[in-house]
Design a protein around this motif. Structure first.
Motif, PDB file in Angstrom:
ATOM      1  N   GLU A   1       0.801  -1.204   0.000  1.00  0.00           N
ATOM      2  CA  GLU A   1       0.000   0.000   0.000  1.00  0.00           C
ATOM      3  C   GLU A   1       0.843   1.267   0.000  1.00  0.00           C
ATOM      4  O   GLU A   1       0.332   2.366  -0.117  1.00  0.00           O
ATOM      5  N   ASN A   2       2.174   1.146   0.168  1.00  0.00           N
ATOM      6  CA  ASN A   2       3.032   2.323   0.164  1.00  0.00           C
ATOM      7  C   ASN A   2       3.460   2.716  -1.250  1.00  0.00           C
ATOM      8  O   ASN A   2       4.114   3.735  -1.435  1.00  0.00           O
ATOM      9  N   ILE A   3       3.145   1.892  -2.239  1.00  0.00           N
ATOM     10  CA  ILE A   3       3.523   2.192  -3.620  1.00  0.00           C
ATOM     11  C   ILE A   3       2.247   2.263  -4.447  1.00  0.00           C
ATOM     12  O   ILE A   3       1.769   1.249  -4.963  1.00  0.00           O
ATOM     13  N   PRO A   4       1.635   3.451  -4.567  1.00  0.00           N
ATOM     14  CA  PRO A   4       0.386   3.561  -5.336  1.00  0.00           C
ATOM     15  C   PRO A   4       0.601   3.217  -6.804  1.00  0.00           C
ATOM     16  O   PRO A   4       1.644   3.507  -7.399  1.00  0.00           O
TER      17      PRO A   4
ATOM     18  N   TRP B   1      -2.587   6.097 -12.075  1.00  0.00           N
ATOM     19  CA  TRP B   1      -4.018   6.085 -12.386  1.00  0.00           C
ATOM     20  C   TRP B   1      -4.312   5.412 -13.721  1.00  0.00           C
ATOM     21  O   TRP B   1      -5.213   4.569 -13.823  1.00  0.00           O
ATOM     22  N   GLU B   2      -3.578   5.730 -14.749  1.00  0.00           N
ATOM     23  CA  GLU B   2      -3.831   5.122 -16.053  1.00  0.00           C
ATOM     24  C   GLU B   2      -3.550   3.627 -16.029  1.00  0.00           C
ATOM     25  O   GLU B   2      -4.293   2.835 -16.628  1.00  0.00           O
ATOM     26  N   GLN B   3      -2.501   3.220 -15.314  1.00  0.00           N
ATOM     27  CA  GLN B   3      -2.211   1.788 -15.185  1.00  0.00           C
ATOM     28  C   GLN B   3      -3.313   1.084 -14.414  1.00  0.00           C
ATOM     29  O   GLN B   3      -3.700  -0.044 -14.753  1.00  0.00           O
ATOM     30  N   ALA B   4      -3.836   1.731 -13.368  1.00  0.00           N
ATOM     31  CA  ALA B   4      -4.909   1.128 -12.571  1.00  0.00           C
ATOM     32  C   ALA B   4      -6.144   0.872 -13.428  1.00  0.00           C
ATOM     33  O   ALA B   4      -6.788  -0.175 -13.312  1.00  0.00           O
TER      34      ALA B   4
ATOM     35  N   VAL C   1      -5.658  -4.072  -7.632  1.00  0.00           N
ATOM     36  CA  VAL C   1      -5.103  -2.735  -7.385  1.00  0.00           C
ATOM     37  C   VAL C   1      -5.343  -2.409  -5.915  1.00  0.00           C
ATOM     38  O   VAL C   1      -6.457  -2.576  -5.422  1.00  0.00           O
ATOM     39  N   ASN C   2      -4.301  -1.962  -5.236  1.00  0.00           N
ATOM     40  CA  ASN C   2      -4.453  -1.516  -3.858  1.00  0.00           C
ATOM     41  C   ASN C   2      -3.730  -0.181  -3.718  1.00  0.00           C
ATOM     42  O   ASN C   2      -2.504  -0.143  -3.657  1.00  0.00           O
ATOM     43  N   THR C   3      -4.512   0.874  -3.733  1.00  0.00           N
ATOM     44  CA  THR C   3      -4.028   2.247  -3.643  1.00  0.00           C
ATOM     45  C   THR C   3      -3.623   2.761  -5.025  1.00  0.00           C
ATOM     46  O   THR C   3      -2.806   2.152  -5.718  1.00  0.00           O
ATOM     47  N   VAL C   4      -4.233   3.864  -5.418  1.00  0.00           N
ATOM     48  CA  VAL C   4      -4.002   4.480  -6.727  1.00  0.00           C
ATOM     49  C   VAL C   4      -3.494   5.893  -6.516  1.00  0.00           C
ATOM     50  O   VAL C   4      -4.005   6.627  -5.658  1.00  0.00           O
ATOM     51  N   GLY C   5      -2.517   6.283  -7.303  1.00  0.00           N
ATOM     52  CA  GLY C   5      -1.960   7.628  -7.211  1.00  0.00           C
ATOM     53  C   GLY C   5      -2.838   8.639  -7.894  1.00  0.00           C
ATOM     54  O   GLY C   5      -2.516   9.132  -8.984  1.00  0.00           O
TER      55      GLY C   5
ATOM     56  N   PHE D   1      -8.289   8.913  -2.769  1.00  0.00           N
ATOM     57  CA  PHE D   1      -7.483   8.048  -1.911  1.00  0.00           C
ATOM     58  C   PHE D   1      -8.283   7.680  -0.671  1.00  0.00           C
ATOM     59  O   PHE D   1      -8.929   8.541  -0.080  1.00  0.00           O
ATOM     60  N   PRO D   2      -8.225   6.398  -0.211  1.00  0.00           N
ATOM     61  CA  PRO D   2      -7.639   5.244  -0.889  1.00  0.00           C
ATOM     62  C   PRO D   2      -8.739   4.398  -1.516  1.00  0.00           C
ATOM     63  O   PRO D   2      -9.852   4.338  -1.036  1.00  0.00           O
ATOM     64  N   MET D   3      -8.421   3.733  -2.598  1.00  0.00           N
ATOM     65  CA  MET D   3      -9.370   2.852  -3.284  1.00  0.00           C
ATOM     66  C   MET D   3      -8.693   1.525  -3.558  1.00  0.00           C
ATOM     67  O   MET D   3      -7.462   1.429  -3.521  1.00  0.00           O
ATOM     68  N   LEU D   4      -9.484   0.495  -3.838  1.00  0.00           N
ATOM     69  CA  LEU D   4      -8.893  -0.812  -4.123  1.00  0.00           C
ATOM     70  C   LEU D   4      -9.825  -1.632  -4.996  1.00  0.00           C
ATOM     71  O   LEU D   4     -11.030  -1.372  -5.084  1.00  0.00           O
ATOM     72  N   LEU D   5      -9.245  -2.640  -5.626  1.00  0.00           N
ATOM     73  CA  LEU D   5     -10.000  -3.641  -6.382  1.00  0.00           C
ATOM     74  C   LEU D   5      -9.360  -4.985  -6.127  1.00  0.00           C
ATOM     75  O   LEU D   5      -8.137  -5.132  -6.244  1.00  0.00           O
ATOM     76  N   ALA D   6     -10.171  -5.979  -5.753  1.00  0.00           N
ATOM     77  CA  ALA D   6      -9.649  -7.306  -5.411  1.00  0.00           C
ATOM     78  C   ALA D   6     -10.466  -8.392  -6.088  1.00  0.00           C
ATOM     79  O   ALA D   6     -11.668  -8.229  -6.333  1.00  0.00           O
ATOM     80  N   ARG D   7      -9.789  -9.501  -6.408  1.00  0.00           N
ATOM     81  CA  ARG D   7     -10.468 -10.719  -6.870  1.00  0.00           C
ATOM     82  C   ARG D   7     -10.789 -11.573  -5.659  1.00  0.00           C
ATOM     83  O   ARG D   7      -9.941 -11.789  -4.790  1.00  0.00           O
ATOM     84  N   VAL D   8     -12.008 -12.107  -5.638  1.00  0.00           N
ATOM     85  CA  VAL D   8     -12.428 -12.958  -4.524  1.00  0.00           C
ATOM     86  C   VAL D   8     -12.826 -14.313  -5.097  1.00  0.00           C
ATOM     87  O   VAL D   8     -13.721 -14.392  -5.947  1.00  0.00           O
TER      88      VAL D   8
END
Length: 408
Positions: free
Chosen positions: A5-8, A11-14, A270-274, A279-286
């Protein structure tokens, strides 16, 4: 579950990561009646079932003639009928727009450019260009009209109907559920006494629908405990391909989203976007019991930040799940006034467009907890990291999601 989470993520990559994750999980197809196809995505190419037009079709009201004039009328052809051939020179038939041109006709003459004499014979001069549509002008039998991945709109439905289709084979519409976190939220009445009115539960479903999802449920506020979060997420996963949660994306004493994802065996896309706001947002696979992945998008609790997270991660994800192309290349507009940057982060600046759609003006009331600016904006001017925009500069513009037919 891995993340730093320390390395956002940029945005375009996210956005691209979210789209590719959805595309990889896109599966299945279903047949729906034409009238139910609007807003869906073709799962296979749409091919012409016949030549278009299927037969020579008159473009005018007038006469179909054979040989040199004057011509003796021998009948009438209306739309929907199959005429007998013209077999004798010097004869003609009256013909209506949309009617099938009889075999043997050499030309068509417009009714307003013809005359009928006392002897009953028709005179006139055909135009140099044919006045009928020839078979296959628009499409040949078997020609691909639209490729798989084409968004279905009323025009696509019209082409399919013209070609003879009654059903379309489309991707299933992604299903989304909304979970609202926060014991401090009110669901009715004005805010006060330390509690605020929930504004995301009422609006996020509409943004999701505008992004192509079918909303299956809206739940909340969910109690601020780990057990309650887990139970709500598990229930949402039973009916949804994507769960959008609001709030709880930090690591505070009542932020249980990250521990819930760990408990569920999720993996961050994605965990944390620059990006600011957002801030902060995330996307996870479950992982799900059927062997397929579901997704959870963690939206911040501040309303404008939540919408930015939605258009940054959820809209591209849904495009991927729907199997449709994703417009990573944004339209360019001219900035009406200077727009500051946000250092190393992308700045999404709420802006309205002029009537031409080519000039963007930043709006007011744009704090991450504010909504007035969002309500007065058409989208976001995208200020890339390490830059700032002067009046007159060209800048990428991210439109807010729209329903089919809506315009900024």
């Amino acid at each position: 579950m891995s993340a730093d989470e320390n390395i956002p993520v940029g945005w375009e990559q996210a956005r691209e990561l979210a789209y590719q994750a959805g595309l990889a999980a896109s599966a299945g197809a279903e047949r729906v009646p034409l009238h139910d196809g609007d807003g869906r995505t073709l799962a296979e190419p749409l091919r012409a079932l016949t030549a278009l037009p299927a037969f020579p079709t008159s473009s005018i009201d007038g006469w179909a003639v054979r040989g040199e004039g004057p011509w003796r009328p021998v009948g009438r052809v209306l739309a929907g009928a199959t005429p007998p051939p013209l077999t004798t020179d010097g004869t003609c038939v009256e013909i209506a727009t949309g009617a099938m041109v009889p075999e043997g006709a050499a030309a068509l003459i417009r009714v307003e450019e013809s005359a009928t004499g006392a002897d009953g014979l028709v005179t006139g001069v055909p135009r140099s260009m044919p006045e009928w549509r020839r078979p296959g002008e628009e499409a040949t039998l078997g020609e691909e009209l639209f490729p798989a991945g084409t968004p279905v709109d009323p025009a696509v439905i019209g082409v399919a109907a013209t070609s003879g289709y009654e059903f379309l084979t489309v991707r299933p519409a992604p299903r989304a559920a909304v979970l609202v976190f926060g014991d401090e939220l009110l669901t009715s009445g004005p805010p006060g006494a330390g509690r605020v009115r929930d504004s995301l539960g009422p609006q996020v479903p509409s943004w999701l629908r505008r992004s192509g999802a079918t909303v299956t449920s809206v739940t909340g506020p969910v109690e601020d405990t780990l057990d309650a979060h887990l139970a709500a997420i598990r229930r949402g996963l039973e009916t949804a391909d994507v769960i959008c949660t609001t709030g709880g994306t930090m690591h505070g004493p009542v932020d249980h989203l990250h521990p819930s994802l760990t408990e569920l065996g999720a993996e961050y896309v994605v965990n944390t976007v620059g990006v600011r706001p957002g801030f902060p947002m995330l996307l996870a696979r479950v992982p799900a019991a059927d062997g397929r992945f579901r997704f959870l998008a963690g939206l911040p609790g501040n309303p404008q930040s939540a919408v930015i997270a939605l258009v940054s991660l959820v809209t591209p994800l849904l495009a991927g799940l729907a199997g449709r192309p994703f417009g990573a290349d944004l339209p360019l507009v001219e900035a009406a006034t200077p727009i500051p940057g946000r250092g190393r982060d992308t700045h999404l600046a709420l802006a309205s467009l002029d009537p031409t759609g080519r000039v963007a003006t930043p709006v007011g009331h744009v704090g991450s907890a504010m909504l007035r600016g969002l309500a007065n904006a058409h989208g976001f001017a995208v200020i890339r990291p390490g830059t700032k925009i002067a009046a007159g500069d060209t800048v990428p513009f991210l439109p807010l999601p729209l329903l089919p037919g809506e315009r900024p």
